[in-house]
Scaffold this active site. Structure first.
Site, mmCIF file in Angstrom:
data_model
loop_
_atom_site.group_PDB
_atom_site.id
_atom_site.type_symbol
_atom_site.label_atom_id
_atom_site.label_comp_id
_atom_site.label_asym_id
_atom_site.label_seq_id
_atom_site.Cartn_x
_atom_site.Cartn_y
_atom_site.Cartn_z
ATOM 1 N N TYR A 120 0.834 -1.103 0.059
ATOM 2 C CA TYR A 120 -0.013 -0.026 -0.104
ATOM 3 C C TYR A 120 0.996 1.130 -0.140
ATOM 4 O O TYR A 120 0.537 2.307 -0.548
ATOM 5 C CB TYR A 120 -0.960 0.043 1.167
ATOM 6 C CG TYR A 120 -2.138 -0.999 1.238
ATOM 7 C CD1 TYR A 120 -2.114 -1.662 -0.087
ATOM 8 C CD2 TYR A 120 -3.087 -1.046 2.224
ATOM 9 C CE1 TYR A 120 -3.260 -2.732 -0.080
ATOM 10 C CE2 TYR A 120 -4.021 -1.792 2.079
ATOM 11 C CZ TYR A 120 -4.308 -2.756 0.801
ATOM 12 O OH TYR A 120 -5.136 -3.672 1.024
ATOM 13 N N LYS A 134 3.059 -15.010 2.681
ATOM 14 C CA LYS A 134 2.792 -15.940 1.301
ATOM 15 C C LYS A 134 4.349 -16.238 0.929
ATOM 16 O O LYS A 134 4.757 -15.905 0.193
ATOM 17 C CB LYS A 134 2.227 -15.150 0.371
ATOM 18 C CG LYS A 134 1.817 -15.695 -0.874
ATOM 19 C CD LYS A 134 0.590 -16.773 -0.927
ATOM 20 C CE LYS A 134 0.484 -17.407 -2.265
ATOM 21 N NZ LYS A 134 -0.406 -18.609 -2.185
ATOM 22 N N ASP A 142 -3.661 -17.998 1.784
ATOM 23 C CA ASP A 142 -4.710 -18.633 1.113
ATOM 24 C C ASP A 142 -5.359 -19.588 1.969
ATOM 25 O O ASP A 142 -6.702 -19.697 2.248
ATOM 26 C CB ASP A 142 -4.435 -19.110 -0.440
ATOM 27 C CG ASP A 142 -3.144 -19.915 -0.200
ATOM 28 O OD1 ASP A 142 -2.209 -19.597 0.504
ATOM 29 O OD2 ASP A 142 -2.697 -20.611 -1.363
ATOM 30 N N ASP A 165 -6.056 -6.434 5.754
ATOM 31 C CA ASP A 165 -7.137 -5.798 5.099
ATOM 32 C C ASP A 165 -8.336 -6.777 4.841
ATOM 33 O O ASP A 165 -9.473 -6.841 5.276
ATOM 34 C CB ASP A 165 -6.768 -4.821 3.816
ATOM 35 C CG ASP A 165 -7.762 -3.981 3.414
ATOM 36 O OD1 ASP A 165 -8.852 -3.672 3.995
ATOM 37 O OD2 ASP A 165 -7.551 -3.072 2.493
ATOM 38 N N ASP A 183 -11.688 -8.180 7.428
ATOM 39 C CA ASP A 183 -13.320 -7.899 6.975
ATOM 40 C C ASP A 183 -13.982 -9.329 6.766
ATOM 41 O O ASP A 183 -14.956 -9.365 7.108
ATOM 42 C CB ASP A 183 -13.345 -7.328 5.560
ATOM 43 C CG ASP A 183 -13.288 -5.580 5.459
ATOM 44 O OD1 ASP A 183 -12.767 -5.323 6.719
ATOM 45 O OD2 ASP A 183 -14.033 -4.975 4.599
#
Ligand code: NAD
Length: 356
Positions: free
Chosen positions: A135, A190, A222, A246, A250
């Site tokens: 980001y 990852k 994942d 992020d 959620d």
């Protein structure tokens, strides 16, 4: 202890009024000072984060934040939009750790989209790094592709990067949080594909040496997404980078049924923090008196625990919320047949009564 109260826009002022009511009956001597932020800041002072608001946030021991944003500000240039206030506060206050508990009170198990037996009693804490990762990484932009099969075409690119210090400090937050909970940390990355991921994993493993009583497991993102909806109760504390956090936070929020129940904290290196509900300003229901104030009231409880060293008072608020839910008191977003539907204000009053 000074608390900056920043109600913001939409339902912000309505839900904040209930949290302030709760803080005022605890019998503590807090100094509460309010200021405009977001659209309200722009309307009154021409900027979403007016200098006086920022100065108050810096001077206070903690910040309690409502929500910002409204459709009427969507056409403003990006730097003046209400949401910029949050980014500005994170940057100016050095808030790098975002803590989002996902708790499903057994009384609300029917509100989740997952089967009650999978989620009832869920109590996990997702810790998201807030200031690094893809980001903010540079270089970034749109350029002429320099190599590969699409050489010469336009391409968009971003850079995923994490400095050792950034990983170390968020890992410490996670291990220390686990010490106060279930003594388990799952670090999500990852590492099988990304260099940044392997580096993250190595540093978290190294920090873990300082926390002998806490168990650490590593998980690929994942798989973590899959496990969150398959068997979410197996997690205690989950720590991850900005982008994965992020998305996963959620996802975890939705396990609990209503976003109106979920508090959050963003902390700096000294546990000073900004506390806010996980939801936005809900312009669709603003002014109707039907918003759920519990996420904001529970954010105030987190503030007492993490920044103001008042864990007992935090426990009192959380117990009062459980009691109110057990009594069947519900705002519209968590209403089910057989329970008692109340307004924002009545929900605040019910928590105050439950506090005794
Ligand atoms: P939102 O979270 O405001 O609303 C999503 C849905 O959830 C709406 O149907 C809303 O009515 C409902 N909802 C949210 N909070 C509720 C509560 N306490 N009680 C009952 N129902 C509730 O998200 P959105 O609609 O995508 O965004 C609205 C505005 O909020 C936008 O301007 C957005 O930029 C802003 N926003 C701000 C923050 C923040 O202040 N931290 C976070 C997210 C979005």
């Amino acid at each position: 202890m000074k608390i900056a109260i920043l109600p913001g826009d939409g339902i912000g002022p309505e839900i904040m009024a209930q949290a302030v009511k709760v803080l005022n009956v605890l019998g503590e001597r807090f100094e509460l000072e309010s200021a405009d932020v977001g659209g309200a800041g722009y309307a009154a002072h021409g900027h979403p984060l007016p200098p006086a608001t920022l100065a108050l946030a810096k001077a206070a021991d903690a910040v309690l934040f409502g929500a910002v944003g409204d459709y009427q500000y969507d056409s403003l240039e990006r730097a003046l939009r209400p949401e910029q206030a949050i980014l500005g506060l994170r940057r100016e206050l050095g808030l790098f750790a975002n803590l989002r508990p996902a708790i499903l009170y057994p009384e609300l198990a029917g509100a989740s989209t997952l089967k009650p037996e999978v989620v009832s009693g869920l109590d996990i804490l997702i810790i998201r790094e807030l200031t690094g990762d893809i980001y903010f990484g540079k270089p970034r932009g749109v350029r002429e592709c320099p190599d590969g099969p699409f050489k010469g075409e336009r391409e968009g690119f971003d850079t995923m990067r994490y400095a050792e210090t950034e990983i170390r400090r968020i890992a410490h937050v996670a291990f220390q949080a686990a010490q106060k909970r279930g003594q388990r940390v799952t670090s999500v990355d990852k590492a099988n594909v990304l260099e940044t991921g392997q580096f993250w994993r190595d540093i978290v493993t190294d920090v873990h040496k300082e926390y002998a009583g806490v168990a650490l497991e590593h998980m690929y993102v994942d798989n973590a997404a899959m496990q969150l909806v398959r068997a979410p109760k197996k997690f205690d504390v989950m720590v991850t980078g900005n982008m994965f956090g992020d998305i996963l936070s959620d996802c975890a929020a939705m396990l609990t049924g209503s976003i109106g129940m979920l508090p959050s904290a963003s902390l700096d290196a000294n546990n000073k923090g900004l506390y806010e509900p996980s939801h936005g300003s809900a312009p669709d229901i603003a002014g109707k008196g039907i918003a759920n104030p519990l996420a904001t009231i529970l954010s105030a409880a987190m503030m007492l625990r993490f920044s103001l060293n008042k864990a007992e008072q935090a426990d009192r608020i959380e117990t009062a919320v459980k009691k109110v839910l057990a009594q069947g008191v519900r705002t519209g977003d968590i209403y089910e047949q057989g329970t008692h539907k109340v307004s924002t204000e009545e929900m605040g009053n019910a928590v105050v009564r439950a506090l005794g």
